[in-house]
Design an enzyme around this catalytic site. Sequence first.
Site, mmCIF file in Angstrom:
data_model
loop_
_atom_site.group_PDB
_atom_site.id
_atom_site.type_symbol
_atom_site.label_atom_id
_atom_site.label_comp_id
_atom_site.label_asym_id
_atom_site.label_seq_id
_atom_site.Cartn_x
_atom_site.Cartn_y
_atom_site.Cartn_z
ATOM 1 N N ASP A 34 -83.945 43.168 188.395
ATOM 2 C CA ASP A 34 -83.026 43.147 189.538
ATOM 3 C C ASP A 34 -82.917 44.483 190.249
ATOM 4 O OD1 ASP A 34 -82.522 40.545 188.903
ATOM 5 O OD2 ASP A 34 -80.509 40.875 188.111
ATOM 6 N N GLY A 84 -81.901 43.974 179.235
ATOM 7 C CA GLY A 84 -81.741 42.647 179.820
ATOM 8 C C GLY A 84 -83.024 41.844 179.724
ATOM 9 N N ALA A 134 -83.409 35.437 186.554
ATOM 10 C CA ALA A 134 -84.028 35.668 185.255
ATOM 11 C C ALA A 134 -85.552 35.591 185.307
ATOM 12 C CB ALA A 134 -83.484 34.672 184.229
ATOM 13 N N GLU A 193 -71.062 27.469 190.305
ATOM 14 C CA GLU A 193 -70.754 27.131 188.920
ATOM 15 C C GLU A 193 -69.318 27.492 188.564
ATOM 16 O OE1 GLU A 193 -75.385 27.609 187.393
ATOM 17 O OE2 GLU A 193 -73.948 29.254 187.138
#
Length: 424
Positions: free
Chosen positions: A302, A18, A315, A172
Amino acid sequence: MCNAGDVSKPHVVIVGGGFAGLNAADELASMGCRVTIVDRRPYTTFQPLLYQVATGGLNPGDVTYSLRSYAGRRRAKVRFRRAGVTGIDSEARVVHCDRGEPIEYDFLVLAQGAGISHFGIPGAEENTYSIYTRGQALEVRDEVMTLLDRLAVDPYREAVIVVVGGGATGVEMAGTLAEMRMQGIPIAYPDVHPSRIRVMLVEMGDAVLAPFEPDLRDYTFEQLVQRGVDVRLQTAIAEVGPDTVRFKDGETMQADLVVWAAGIGAHPIVEEWGMPQGRGGRIEVSEHLLVHGHDRIFAVGDGAIIDDNALPQQAQPAIQQGRHVAQQIKALCTGEPLRPFAYVDKGTMATIGRSAAVVQLKNGPKFTGFPAWSFWVVLHLSFLLGGRNRIQAMINLGFRYLLYPRTANSIVGDVREEPTKADE
């Protein structure tokens, strides 16, 4: 320094491809270190745009990038192993995998990310959908398509879509579903009146986008309401059934699709690695990002927590930690002292729908509306890996936001087959 061409240079194994893992790999490869990335999926996913996949705005390939291609671009410096990590032997410096031989390491970076947390709510795990992975986003997309198909053939049916969680992902998702309801669906499904579809956003706290400043939270709330979203604040869920949601105040309501965007936690497999775990199951590390009790194992992103001081699971912290851990390994190679990690908050943003977003820059301006939305689009496209992904995502988002609602073209999903009269 880990000099290129030196056979004694350390081998760094990175678990997870990631934001944190790839930024660590970039830095380490530039130093000439040998790097092996281990991930159970053959691709990396740009998670901030998965809600677009779930609502038919982007193809899954637009937000994913092959980890083998990523490693190949760096030639012999980076290798990739598709596997899940089943155990870590810190004394022998070996990572055990469910595929292939164990992998020896000189330094280990745990960047495995996080999974979904349902907070122990009965029925939530079995009866909700999430959008934290490519596969999950596709499942949600297909469920939305199935639901619309049902409405198209049954003129008396109504549908309720519940989005749980008022953070960026929930906002969103709810905002995009509401735009589909009012603009796209009347064209693509002329037999389905928007009044037959209800989009609800449920948030346990007293505001959406809690980390933002009050005026930005208020703007977001107003924009959601204007788009027809039923926003329920200070509302907690007690139980989720196959087609219902029960709230803690006793109310039970229809829920044809429940999208869970309420929180993330540790992957269950992490418990088997023998690492110390703190809040939310995140691996506990020192200010130097070293796992407590280890001098060659780091944890970032995370799935890590610095001495119980939780950074946002976003991020930017993952990117910065990935780059920092590479410098820590360089320091250990050269005998230099380790430096504490210091997170630089550059701000945060979220989009609500077409021409509506909020941007809050650290010690800088904050803005809303079309300027914020344009900033959001440009920044997210720039972070996608690969030129093809950027171009394809730009084309697909252009169709969604520039031609909507004149054309209702969207990425088509599968419709789940249901029993017909002929089957009865």
